[in-house]
Design a protein around this motif. Structure first.
Motif, PDB file in Angstrom:
ATOM      1  N   VAL A 122       0.839  -1.207   0.000  1.00 62.88           N
ATOM      2  CA  VAL A 122       0.000   0.000   0.000  1.00 62.88           C
ATOM      3  C   VAL A 122       0.871   1.254   0.000  1.00 62.88           C
ATOM      4  O   VAL A 122       2.065   1.197   0.287  1.00 62.88           O
ATOM      5  N   ASP A 123       0.254   2.387  -0.322  1.00 64.09           N
ATOM      6  CA  ASP A 123       0.994   3.644  -0.381  1.00 64.09           C
ATOM      7  C   ASP A 123       1.392   4.171   0.992  1.00 64.09           C
ATOM      8  O   ASP A 123       2.492   4.668   1.177  1.00 64.09           O
ATOM      9  N   ARG A 124       0.451   4.065   1.938  1.00 66.72           N
ATOM     10  CA  ARG A 124       0.706   4.632   3.257  1.00 66.72           C
ATOM     11  C   ARG A 124       0.007   3.810   4.331  1.00 66.72           C
ATOM     12  O   ARG A 124      -1.136   3.420   4.184  1.00 66.72           O
ATOM     13  N   ILE A 125       0.710   3.592   5.429  1.00 71.66           N
ATOM     14  CA  ILE A 125       0.181   2.834   6.559  1.00 71.66           C
ATOM     15  C   ILE A 125       0.021   3.778   7.738  1.00 71.66           C
ATOM     16  O   ILE A 125       0.932   4.556   8.044  1.00 71.66           O
ATOM     17  N   PHE A 127      -0.602   3.194  11.580  1.00 76.37           N
ATOM     18  CA  PHE A 127      -0.651   2.184  12.631  1.00 76.37           C
ATOM     19  C   PHE A 127      -1.270   2.829  13.859  1.00 76.37           C
ATOM     20  O   PHE A 127      -0.717   3.775  14.427  1.00 76.37           O
ATOM     21  N   LEU A 128      -2.441   2.338  14.243  1.00 79.96           N
ATOM     22  CA  LEU A 128      -3.173   2.919  15.360  1.00 79.96           C
ATOM     23  C   LEU A 128      -2.935   2.146  16.642  1.00 79.96           C
ATOM     24  O   LEU A 128      -2.839   0.922  16.634  1.00 79.96           O
ATOM     25  N   GLU A 129      -2.873   2.879  17.730  1.00 81.15           N
ATOM     26  CA  GLU A 129      -2.749   2.281  19.047  1.00 81.15           C
ATOM     27  C   GLU A 129      -3.560   3.118  20.024  1.00 81.15           C
ATOM     28  O   GLU A 129      -3.364   4.335  20.116  1.00 81.15           O
ATOM     29  N   LYS A 130      -4.503   2.482  20.690  1.00 77.07           N
ATOM     30  CA  LYS A 130      -5.392   3.159  21.630  1.00 77.07           C
ATOM     31  C   LYS A 130      -6.113   4.340  20.986  1.00 77.07           C
ATOM     32  O   LYS A 130      -6.247   5.412  21.571  1.00 77.07           O
ATOM     33  N   GLY A 131      -6.537   4.146  19.733  1.00 76.60           N
ATOM     34  CA  GLY A 131      -7.314   5.156  19.034  1.00 76.60           C
ATOM     35  C   GLY A 131      -6.524   6.321  18.472  1.00 76.60           C
ATOM     36  O   GLY A 131      -7.096   7.284  17.964  1.00 76.60           O
ATOM     37  N   ARG A 132      -5.225   6.246  18.517  1.00 76.90           N
ATOM     38  CA  ARG A 132      -4.372   7.329  17.998  1.00 76.90           C
ATOM     39  C   ARG A 132      -3.350   6.771  17.011  1.00 76.90           C
ATOM     40  O   ARG A 132      -2.954   5.612  17.101  1.00 76.90           O
ATOM     41  N   ILE A 133      -2.907   7.623  16.098  1.00 79.27           N
ATOM     42  CA  ILE A 133      -1.877   7.216  15.144  1.00 79.27           C
ATOM     43  C   ILE A 133      -0.551   7.124  15.890  1.00 79.27           C
ATOM     44  O   ILE A 133      -0.034   8.131  16.377  1.00 79.27           O
ATOM     45  N   ALA A 134      -0.012   5.918  15.983  1.00 77.61           N
ATOM     46  CA  ALA A 134       1.250   5.692  16.685  1.00 77.61           C
ATOM     47  C   ALA A 134       2.439   5.735  15.720  1.00 77.61           C
ATOM     48  O   ALA A 134       3.527   6.163  16.092  1.00 77.61           O
ATOM     49  N   GLU A 135       2.219   5.278  14.498  1.00 76.15           N
ATOM     50  CA  GLU A 135       3.278   5.255  13.484  1.00 76.15           C
ATOM     51  C   GLU A 135       2.639   5.466  12.118  1.00 76.15           C
ATOM     52  O   GLU A 135       1.507   5.055  11.902  1.00 76.15           O
ATOM     53  N   THR A 136       3.363   6.081  11.219  1.00 79.07           N
ATOM     54  CA  THR A 136       2.873   6.255   9.858  1.00 79.07           C
ATOM     55  C   THR A 136       4.050   6.212   8.885  1.00 79.07           C
ATOM     56  O   THR A 136       5.156   6.621   9.215  1.00 79.07           O
ATOM     57  N   GLY A 137       3.794   5.674   7.705  1.00 76.23           N
ATOM     58  CA  GLY A 137       4.825   5.591   6.681  1.00 76.23           C
ATOM     59  C   GLY A 137       4.554   4.431   5.748  1.00 76.23           C
ATOM     60  O   GLY A 137       3.509   3.790   5.812  1.00 76.23           O
ATOM     61  N   SER A 138       5.509   4.167   4.893  1.00 76.75           N
ATOM     62  CA  SER A 138       5.413   3.008   4.005  1.00 76.75           C
ATOM     63  C   SER A 138       5.837   1.761   4.779  1.00 76.75           C
ATOM     64  O   SER A 138       6.390   1.855   5.887  1.00 76.75           O
ATOM     65  N   HIS A 139       5.621   0.624   4.196  1.00 74.22           N
ATOM     66  CA  HIS A 139       6.022  -0.641   4.812  1.00 74.22           C
ATOM     67  C   HIS A 139       7.514  -0.632   5.131  1.00 74.22           C
ATOM     68  O   HIS A 139       7.925  -0.932   6.255  1.00 74.22           O
ATOM     69  N   GLU A 140       8.311  -0.262   4.151  1.00 71.74           N
ATOM     70  CA  GLU A 140       9.769  -0.255   4.333  1.00 71.74           C
ATOM     71  C   GLU A 140      10.190   0.739   5.412  1.00 71.74           C
ATOM     72  O   GLU A 140      11.067   0.442   6.237  1.00 71.74           O
TER      73      GLU A 140
END
Length: 97
Positions: free
Chosen positions: A58-61, A63-76
């Motif tokens: 996918v283009d962008r991930i 990653f949510l944790e406890k309802g908030r964005i914890a990490e974002t970016g490409s897979h790599e």
């Protein structure tokens, strides 16, 4: 599967899929993900999933944790960060890598 077919049959600009492969065996999940990526190439797709098999392409991930964005970016990018996403990826793919 029927709901997924209906989502892609409509001519909409965005498709939101919540756990679309949760009831599938690993081989069917892989094939479904390949098909979804092809269909999503022509529109915006948001896929919500605990299974990370689709995230590699996918283009962008987000990653949510406890309802908030914890990490974002490409897979790599997220694998290089070696955070929660990377740990989950390693656990889910350990038998096939």
């Amino acid at each position: 599967m029927l709901a997924l077919a209906r989502a892609f049959a409509r001519e909409s600009d965005i498709v939101i899929l919540d756990e679309p492969t949760s009831a599938l065996d690993p081989m069917s999940e892989y094939e479904m993900c390949r098909s979804m990526l092809e269909l999503c190439a022509r529109r915006a797709c948001v896929v919500i999933s605990h299974r990370l098999v689709i995230t590699k392409d996918v283009d962008r991930i987000l990653f949510l944790e406890k309802g908030r964005i914890a990490e974002t970016g490409s897979h790599e990018e997220l694998l290089k960060e070696n955070g929660r996403y990377a740990r989950m990826w390693k656990v889910q793919t350990k038998d096939i890598l």
